[in-house]
Write a protein that holds these residues in place. Structure first.
Motif, PDB file in Angstrom:
ATOM      1  N   ALA A 266       0.837  -1.200   0.000  1.00 12.61           N
ATOM      2  CA  ALA A 266       0.000   0.000   0.000  1.00 12.61           C
ATOM      3  C   ALA A 266       0.869   1.246   0.000  1.00 12.61           C
ATOM      4  CB  ALA A 266      -0.925   0.005   1.218  1.00 12.61           C
ATOM      5  N   GLY A 267       0.549   2.171  -0.889  1.00 17.99           N
ATOM      6  CA  GLY A 267       1.323   3.408  -0.982  1.00 17.99           C
ATOM      7  C   GLY A 267       2.673   3.246  -1.641  1.00 17.99           C
ATOM      8  N   MET A 268       2.894   2.113  -2.292  1.00 17.38           N
ATOM      9  CA  MET A 268       4.193   1.807  -2.908  1.00 17.38           C
ATOM     10  C   MET A 268       4.006   1.459  -4.378  1.00 17.38           C
ATOM     11  SD  MET A 268       6.436   2.142  -0.489  1.00 17.38           S
ATOM     12  CE  MET A 268       7.903   1.198  -0.969  1.00 17.38           C
ATOM     13  N   PRO A 269       5.080   1.521  -5.171  1.00 26.49           N
ATOM     14  CA  PRO A 269       4.986   1.122  -6.581  1.00 26.49           C
ATOM     15  C   PRO A 269       4.844  -0.384  -6.725  1.00 26.49           C
ATOM     16  CG  PRO A 269       7.251   1.664  -6.011  1.00 26.49           C
ATOM     17  CD  PRO A 269       6.416   2.036  -4.816  1.00 26.49           C
ATOM     18  N   ASP A 270       4.497  -0.826  -7.914  1.00 31.94           N
ATOM     19  CA  ASP A 270       4.448  -2.260  -8.186  1.00 31.94           C
ATOM     20  C   ASP A 270       5.786  -2.901  -7.853  1.00 31.94           C
ATOM     21  OD1 ASP A 270       1.899  -1.905  -9.059  1.00 31.94           O
ATOM     22  OD2 ASP A 270       2.286  -2.345 -11.163  1.00 31.94           O
ATOM     23  N   GLY A 271       5.717  -4.120  -7.336  1.00 33.33           N
ATOM     24  CA  GLY A 271       6.949  -4.812  -6.984  1.00 33.33           C
ATOM     25  C   GLY A 271       6.690  -5.957  -6.028  1.00 33.33           C
ATOM     26  N   ARG A 272       7.744  -6.432  -5.413  1.00 30.80           N
ATOM     27  CA  ARG A 272       7.706  -7.593  -4.529  1.00 30.80           C
ATOM     28  C   ARG A 272       7.786  -7.123  -3.078  1.00 30.80           C
ATOM     29  NH1 ARG A 272      12.261 -11.791  -5.889  1.00 30.80           N
ATOM     30  NH2 ARG A 272      13.523 -10.038  -5.137  1.00 30.80           N
ATOM     31  N   TYR A 273       6.899  -7.675  -2.238  1.00 30.88           N
ATOM     32  CA  TYR A 273       6.836  -7.274  -0.837  1.00 30.88           C
ATOM     33  C   TYR A 273       6.628  -8.510   0.039  1.00 30.88           C
ATOM     34  CZ  TYR A 273       6.340  -2.683  -2.930  1.00 30.88           C
ATOM     35  OH  TYR A 273       6.558  -1.556  -3.671  1.00 30.88           O
ATOM     36  N   ARG A 274       6.560  -8.284   1.354  1.00 34.47           N
ATOM     37  CA  ARG A 274       6.308  -9.365   2.298  1.00 34.47           C
ATOM     38  C   ARG A 274       4.923  -9.209   2.927  1.00 34.47           C
ATOM     39  NH1 ARG A 274       9.291 -13.575   1.737  1.00 34.47           N
ATOM     40  NH2 ARG A 274       8.640 -14.186   3.836  1.00 34.47           N
ATOM     41  N   LEU A 275       4.289 -10.336   3.193  1.00 39.87           N
ATOM     42  CA  LEU A 275       3.058 -10.397   3.981  1.00 39.87           C
ATOM     43  C   LEU A 275       3.253 -11.534   4.966  1.00 39.87           C
ATOM     44  CD1 LEU A 275       0.161  -9.588   4.662  1.00 39.87           C
ATOM     45  CD2 LEU A 275      -0.618 -11.118   2.832  1.00 39.87           C
ATOM     46  N   GLY A 276       3.639 -11.191   6.200  1.00 37.67           N
ATOM     47  CA  GLY A 276       4.018 -12.234   7.135  1.00 37.67           C
ATOM     48  C   GLY A 276       5.166 -13.050   6.553  1.00 37.67           C
ATOM     49  N   ARG A 277       4.970 -14.369   6.487  1.00 39.71           N
ATOM     50  CA  ARG A 277       6.007 -15.252   5.936  1.00 39.71           C
ATOM     51  C   ARG A 277       5.972 -15.339   4.419  1.00 39.71           C
ATOM     52  NH1 ARG A 277       7.652 -20.620   9.087  1.00 39.71           N
ATOM     53  NH2 ARG A 277       8.647 -19.622  10.878  1.00 39.71           N
ATOM     54  N   HIS A 278       4.948 -14.749   3.793  1.00 43.95           N
ATOM     55  CA  HIS A 278       4.772 -14.883   2.351  1.00 43.95           C
ATOM     56  C   HIS A 278       5.476 -13.773   1.581  1.00 43.95           C
ATOM     57  CE1 HIS A 278       2.139 -18.273   2.356  1.00 43.95           C
ATOM     58  NE2 HIS A 278       1.067 -17.641   2.810  1.00 43.95           N
ATOM     59  N   GLU A 279       5.938 -14.130   0.402  1.00 42.22           N
ATOM     60  CA  GLU A 279       6.361 -13.139  -0.578  1.00 42.22           C
ATOM     61  C   GLU A 279       5.160 -12.844  -1.465  1.00 42.22           C
ATOM     62  OE1 GLU A 279       9.303 -14.068  -3.882  1.00 42.22           O
ATOM     63  OE2 GLU A 279      10.532 -12.843  -2.538  1.00 42.22           O
ATOM     64  N   VAL A 280       4.839 -11.552  -1.632  1.00 42.40           N
ATOM     65  CA  VAL A 280       3.665 -11.165  -2.415  1.00 42.40           C
ATOM     66  C   VAL A 280       4.088 -10.162  -3.478  1.00 42.40           C
ATOM     67  CG1 VAL A 280       2.038 -11.614  -0.546  1.00 42.40           C
ATOM     68  CG2 VAL A 280       3.040  -9.327  -0.779  1.00 42.40           C
ATOM     69  N   TYR A 281       3.213 -10.002  -4.476  1.00 45.15           N
ATOM     70  CA  TYR A 281       3.540  -9.168  -5.624  1.00 45.15           C
ATOM     71  C   TYR A 281       2.415  -8.173  -5.854  1.00 45.15           C
ATOM     72  CZ  TYR A 281       6.845 -12.943  -6.302  1.00 45.15           C
ATOM     73  OH  TYR A 281       7.849 -13.866  -6.112  1.00 45.15           O
ATOM     74  N   LYS A 282       2.782  -6.888  -5.861  1.00 46.84           N
ATOM     75  CA  LYS A 282       1.817  -5.849  -6.183  1.00 46.84           C
ATOM     76  C   LYS A 282       1.873  -5.566  -7.681  1.00 46.84           C
ATOM     77  CE  LYS A 282       0.465  -1.054  -5.430  1.00 46.84           C
ATOM     78  NZ  LYS A 282       0.799   0.261  -4.822  1.00 46.84           N
ATOM     79  N   CYS A 283       0.715  -5.661  -8.336  1.00 46.54           N
ATOM     80  CA  CYS A 283       0.650  -5.444  -9.781  1.00 46.54           C
ATOM     81  C   CYS A 283      -0.792  -5.149 -10.167  1.00 46.54           C
ATOM     82  CB  CYS A 283       1.166  -6.670 -10.537  1.00 46.54           C
ATOM     83  SG  CYS A 283       1.185  -6.476 -12.327  1.00 46.54           S
ATOM     84  N   GLN A 284      -0.994  -4.180 -11.035  1.00 47.98           N
ATOM     85  CA  GLN A 284      -2.310  -3.848 -11.580  1.00 47.98           C
ATOM     86  C   GLN A 284      -3.338  -3.575 -10.473  1.00 47.98           C
ATOM     87  OE1 GLN A 284      -3.084  -7.166 -14.240  1.00 47.98           O
ATOM     88  NE2 GLN A 284      -2.066  -6.130 -15.943  1.00 47.98           N
ATOM     89  N   GLY A 285      -2.881  -2.903  -9.445  1.00 50.77           N
ATOM     90  CA  GLY A 285      -3.780  -2.475  -8.381  1.00 50.77           C
ATOM     91  C   GLY A 285      -4.063  -3.497  -7.305  1.00 50.77           C
ATOM     92  N   GLY A 286      -3.563  -4.734  -7.456  1.00 47.35           N
ATOM     93  CA  GLY A 286      -3.800  -5.779  -6.466  1.00 47.35           C
ATOM     94  C   GLY A 286      -2.512  -6.338  -5.911  1.00 47.35           C
ATOM     95  N   VAL A 287      -2.638  -7.183  -4.898  1.00 48.41           N
ATOM     96  CA  VAL A 287      -1.497  -7.868  -4.293  1.00 48.41           C
ATOM     97  C   VAL A 287      -1.804  -9.355  -4.289  1.00 48.41           C
ATOM     98  CG1 VAL A 287      -0.036  -8.082  -2.258  1.00 48.41           C
ATOM     99  CG2 VAL A 287      -1.014  -5.853  -2.847  1.00 48.41           C
ATOM    100  N   ARG A 288      -0.876 -10.158  -4.801  1.00 51.19           N
ATOM    101  CA  ARG A 288      -1.140 -11.592  -4.963  1.00 51.19           C
ATOM    102  C   ARG A 288       0.077 -12.422  -4.574  1.00 51.19           C
ATOM    103  NH1 ARG A 288      -5.779 -12.283  -8.270  1.00 51.19           N
ATOM    104  NH2 ARG A 288      -6.472 -10.309  -9.197  1.00 51.19           N
ATOM    105  N   LEU A 289      -0.213 -13.691  -4.217  1.00 51.27           N
ATOM    106  CA  LEU A 289       0.849 -14.682  -4.097  1.00 51.27           C
ATOM    107  C   LEU A 289       1.337 -15.060  -5.489  1.00 51.27           C
ATOM    108  CD1 LEU A 289      -0.746 -17.064  -1.419  1.00 51.27           C
ATOM    109  CD2 LEU A 289       0.829 -15.164  -1.016  1.00 51.27           C
ATOM    110  N   ALA A 290       2.399 -15.811  -5.542  1.00 52.35           N
ATOM    111  CA  ALA A 290       2.953 -16.220  -6.834  1.00 52.35           C
ATOM    112  C   ALA A 290       1.968 -17.038  -7.654  1.00 52.35           C
ATOM    113  CB  ALA A 290       4.248 -17.006  -6.620  1.00 52.35           C
ATOM    114  N   ASP A 291       1.050 -17.743  -6.978  1.00 49.26           N
ATOM    115  CA  ASP A 291       0.070 -18.558  -7.712  1.00 49.26           C
ATOM    116  C   ASP A 291      -1.167 -17.767  -8.133  1.00 49.26           C
ATOM    117  OD1 ASP A 291      -1.383 -18.223  -5.373  1.00 49.26           O
ATOM    118  OD2 ASP A 291      -1.425 -20.346  -4.831  1.00 49.26           O
TER     119      ASP A 291
END
Length: 369
Positions: A266-291
């Motif tokens: 939130a408030g950041m550009p598209d890219g890779r971030y952390r959610l607890g133990r997960h690696e998540v990806y912000k893209c096209q307005g959403g945040v998702r796991l690799a799957d």
């Protein structure tokens, strides 16, 4: 301090002046006007209240150090003046460490930051069949353990799955001790939801998401919420829930309120971030796991307000859904409405509903940092 413009009070808009002193509203002067006149001009609304915040500004509240402060400052720049820092399902020692790191910042006045009114414990007392983006560390809760966690930080909300054996009794016990218990990450039946409400469950966590859905012969947890709930969270980023489903929930649940379920992205550009133990990806307005699974959001509450108005709500009703209802639900009687005696937590919007100013206890937030 004084603010001039169209002021949203519980009785509607006033054109006039709001006076603040010592972090409180001391007076509001003006004449009543219809919302149609206020739109297109400078509008002053109650600051937003977000009961479900995992992170922001690149920080995750499960991290130690000043991660929660970074989160609170990021969301303040988007109009959130009060939030609940929300934990993730994790091994017990990680949850304990996160709570100990959060505790010093709770209910403190920190320059440039939203007030952290406490903690939303989202898991680990959830159904492993409905993890959503939660790590796979769910287990059965006990009253003794929750009491122990409450000694580490002020927990206001607990999300759990009522169908897990022992959790109905836990709902009753926690409710009796003054905690708000929400149903979420649940694979339970409609009957489980009704039983949970009867035992004291007061709401539903991110309605529709990570819970058994509605079918006309098997209403599921969504059916229990639509038929019986007075309160429920919903994520209005228009990705988690279809606009038609949001409209259905608005008709069915009188005190539906909005949360961001925001992540470090939130408030950041598209890219890779952390959610607890997960690696998540912000893209096209959403945040998702690799799957591709939705993993929290990049939503901020100013965008939530705009989305609600886009769906057809008035500014006054949208403001209630992003501020007043959550304040009342959490027992925060000194905020969520602009009245004398309340905290001077306010947002200033232009005619396009873009933020022009944010005030926390009467102190302006620097929106440019």
């Amino acid at each position: 301090m004084q603010l001039h413009g169209f002021i949203l009070t519980p009785d509607g808009f006033l054109r006039g002046t709001l006076h603040c002193e010592g972090g409180r509203i001391v007076a509001i002067e003006g004449c009543s006007v219809p919302e149609t006149q206020a739109r297109g001009e400078t509008m002053i609304l109650p600051g937003f209240i977000d009961a479900h915040v995992h992170g922001g500004g690149g920080a995750d509240v499960m991290d130690a150090g000043e991660a929660v402060l970074t989160t609170a400052r990021t969301h303040a720049r988007h109009g959130t003046t009060t939030l609940l820092a929300t934990t993730m399902t994790a091994p017990l020692e990680e949850i304990e460490a996160a709570l100990m790191a959060l505790a010093p910042w709770c209910n403190q006045s920190v320059p440039g930051a939203a007030n952290i009114a406490g903690v939303h414990l989202e898991g680990p007392y959830i159904n492993p069949q409905r993890l959503g983006a939660q790590p796979d560390h769910a287990w059965v809760g006990t009253l003794q353990q929750v009491r122990s966690l409450c000694r580490l930080a002020p927990i206001r909300l607990v999300t759990l799955a009522p169908e897990v054996p022992g959790h109905l009794a836990l709902i009753a016990a926690l409710s009796a001790e003054g905690l708000r218990v929400q149903i979420g990450h649940s694979n339970g039946r409609y009957e489980d939801g009704v039983a949970a409400i009867e035992q004291g469950a007061s709401g539903f966590t991110h309605l529709f998401n990570a819970m058994s859905g509605l079918h006309h012969r098997d209403p599921g947890m969504v059916g229990a919420a639509l038929a019986h709930a007075r309160h429920a969270e919903i994520i209005p980023d228009l990705l988690h829930v279809h606009p038609g489903a949001i409209r259905a929930a608005l008709r069915a649940i009188p005190c539906l309120y909005c949360v961001s379920d925001s992540t470090a992205g939130a408030g950041m550009p598209d890219g890779r971030y952390r959610l607890g133990r997960h690696e998540v990806y912000k893209c096209q307005g959403g945040v998702r796991l690799a799957d591709g699974t939705l993993a929290g959001s990049a939503l901020t509450m100013d965008q939530a307000l705009r989305n609600l108005v886009k769906l057809g709500l008035s500014v006054q009703e949208a403001s209630m859904r992003v501020s007043t209802i959550a304040a009342d639900y959490l027992g925060l009687s000194d905020r969520g409405r602009l009245v004398p005696g309340a905290r001077a937590d306010m947002v200033v919007l232009d005619g396009e509903l873009s933020l022009q100013g944010v005030y926390v206890e009467g102190v302006a937030i620097d929106l440019a940092t």
